[in-house]
Scaffold this motif. Structure first.
Motif, short mmCIF file in Angstrom:
data_model
loop_
_atom_site.label_atom_id
_atom_site.label_comp_id
_atom_site.label_asym_id
_atom_site.label_seq_id
_atom_site.Cartn_x
_atom_site.Cartn_y
_atom_site.Cartn_z
N THR A 50 0.82 -1.91 0.02
CA THR A 50 -0.34 -0.34 -0.24
C THR A 50 1.00 1.25 -0.18
O THR A 50 1.57 1.15 1.05
N LEU A 51 0.69 2.51 -0.88
CA LEU A 51 1.49 2.92 -1.03
C LEU A 51 0.44 4.50 -0.29
O LEU A 51 -0.68 4.11 -0.82
N VAL A 52 0.87 5.36 0.48
CA VAL A 52 0.14 5.93 1.53
C VAL A 52 0.77 8.10 1.28
O VAL A 52 2.08 7.99 0.94
N ASP A 53 0.01 8.25 0.23
CA ASP A 53 -0.07 9.76 -0.41
C ASP A 53 -0.02 10.22 1.24
O ASP A 53 -1.44 10.87 0.82
N MET A 54 0.68 11.43 1.43
CA MET A 54 0.14 12.50 2.84
C MET A 54 -0.09 13.51 2.32
O MET A 54 0.97 14.16 0.62
N PRO A 55 -0.81 14.10 3.17
CA PRO A 55 -0.75 15.78 2.48
C PRO A 55 0.66 16.59 3.14
O PRO A 55 1.50 16.48 3.85
N GLY A 56 0.80 17.77 2.44
CA GLY A 56 1.98 18.32 2.17
C GLY A 56 1.29 19.18 3.73
O GLY A 56 1.44 19.20 4.21
N TYR A 57 3.07 19.80 3.62
CA TYR A 57 3.28 20.21 5.28
C TYR A 57 3.84 21.76 5.18
O TYR A 57 4.10 22.33 4.06
N GLY A 58 3.71 23.01 5.84
CA GLY A 58 4.27 24.18 5.55
C GLY A 58 2.68 24.61 5.13
O GLY A 58 1.69 24.44 5.91
N TYR A 59 3.01 25.31 4.21
CA TYR A 59 2.00 26.08 3.51
C TYR A 59 0.51 25.96 3.21
O TYR A 59 0.47 24.02 2.52
N ARG A 60 -0.42 26.33 3.73
CA ARG A 60 -1.86 24.64 3.15
C ARG A 60 -1.58 23.82 3.72
O ARG A 60 -2.88 23.59 3.68
N ASP A 64 -5.32 19.60 11.27
CA ASP A 64 -4.87 18.93 12.08
C ASP A 64 -3.37 17.33 11.16
O ASP A 64 -3.56 16.73 11.60
N PHE A 65 -3.33 18.53 10.50
CA PHE A 65 -2.03 17.57 10.04
C PHE A 65 -0.55 16.79 10.49
O PHE A 65 -1.00 15.87 10.68
N VAL A 66 -0.81 17.44 12.09
CA VAL A 66 0.53 16.98 13.11
C VAL A 66 0.11 16.25 13.46
O VAL A 66 0.19 15.14 14.09
N GLU A 67 -1.33 15.86 14.40
CA GLU A 67 -1.76 15.05 14.94
C GLU A 67 -2.42 13.53 13.70
O GLU A 67 -2.62 12.57 14.42
N MET A 68 -2.55 14.29 12.91
CA MET A 68 -2.63 13.44 11.92
C MET A 68 -2.38 12.73 11.81
O MET A 68 -1.70 11.14 11.53
N VAL A 69 -0.47 13.20 10.68
CA VAL A 69 0.39 12.71 10.51
C VAL A 69 1.74 11.65 11.59
O VAL A 69 2.08 10.62 11.77
N GLU A 70 1.65 12.29 13.13
CA GLU A 70 1.85 11.94 14.31
C GLU A 70 1.12 10.21 14.64
O GLU A 70 1.79 9.38 14.32
N ALA A 71 0.31 10.49 14.27
CA ALA A 71 -0.35 9.04 14.89
C ALA A 71 -0.85 7.82 13.73
O ALA A 71 -0.11 7.05 14.52
N TYR A 72 -0.24 8.14 12.27
CA TYR A 72 -0.35 7.33 11.68
C TYR A 72 1.18 6.45 11.76
O TYR A 72 1.33 5.99 11.41
N LEU A 73 2.20 7.52 12.19
CA LEU A 73 3.43 7.45 11.91
C LEU A 73 4.08 5.67 12.88
O LEU A 73 4.78 5.16 12.80
N GLN A 74 2.91 6.58 14.68
CA GLN A 74 4.19 5.65 15.58
C GLN A 74 2.53 5.06 15.99
O GLN A 74 3.39 3.80 16.11
N GLU A 75 1.43 4.27 14.39
CA GLU A 75 0.63 3.32 14.91
C GLU A 75 1.29 2.19 14.11
O GLU A 75 0.56 1.52 13.65
N ARG A 76 1.60 2.49 12.97
CA ARG A 76 2.22 1.24 11.34
C ARG A 76 3.40 0.97 11.46
O ARG A 76 4.13 1.20 11.10
#
Length: 178
Positions: A50-60, A64-76
């Protein structure tokens, strides 16, 4: 799983489209608007990974980017590799340093990919490559030492990165030495 992460407008969707142009099940929309990807997109690549395309960080970035990405990275636990995309024209930015710190803190193996190399002069590209190599040597433990240079427009470096993805997902048959 493998995931692709980077600043808004770094070319994530374009690179994923180029990398998986031979996989019809990976339908990536590329927008002219930076920060178009607002949620994580999961694509099954055949029955292989499975390939996961994350939303971009920084501009726009989504709120909930930080919560979404941290949760994904810590649980996978089945995340084989994270591909951190850096714009070849602008080089490493402060937001990229924060992303590296997060990956390092969570102990996630990752690879840096320099995108849009067709838009950078040779001198600028060399400067950015050397800066990134020095940064990786001085500040990282979990980063794969090889930097991948790619252009989604000219397909430069795409085949090599595609082979690396196949390798880290266990889909590249090895040849036994006789």
């Amino acid at each position: 799983q493998v995931c692709f992460i980077g600043r808004s407008n770094v070319g994530k969707s374009s690179l994923i489209r180029a990398l998986f142009s031979l996989a019809p099940e990976v339908e990536i929309r590329v927008s002219k608007t930076p920060g178009h990807t607002k949620k994580m997109n999961f694509f099954k690549v055949g029955k292989y990974f499975t390939l996961v395309d994350m939303p971009g960080y920084g501009y726009r970035a989504p709120q909930d980017f930080v919560e979404m990405v941290e949760a994904y990275l810590q649980e996978r636990h089945n995340l084989k590799r994270t591909f951190l995309l850096v714009d070849g024209v602008v080089g490493l930015q402060k937001t990229d340093h924060i992303a590296v710190e997060m990956l390092e803190e969570f102990g996630i193996p990752y690879v840096m990919v320099l995108t849009k190399i067709d838009r950078a002069s040779r001198g600028l590209l060399l400067k950015n490559v050397l800066e990134i190599q020095e940064f990786v040597k001085e500040n990282t433990q979990g980063c794969f030492p090889q930097l991948f240079l790619v252009s989604s427009v000219e397909f430069s470096g795409v085949h090599l990165l595609r082979c690396f993805v196949a390798h880290v997902t266990g889909n590249l048959p090895t040849v036994d030495a006789c």
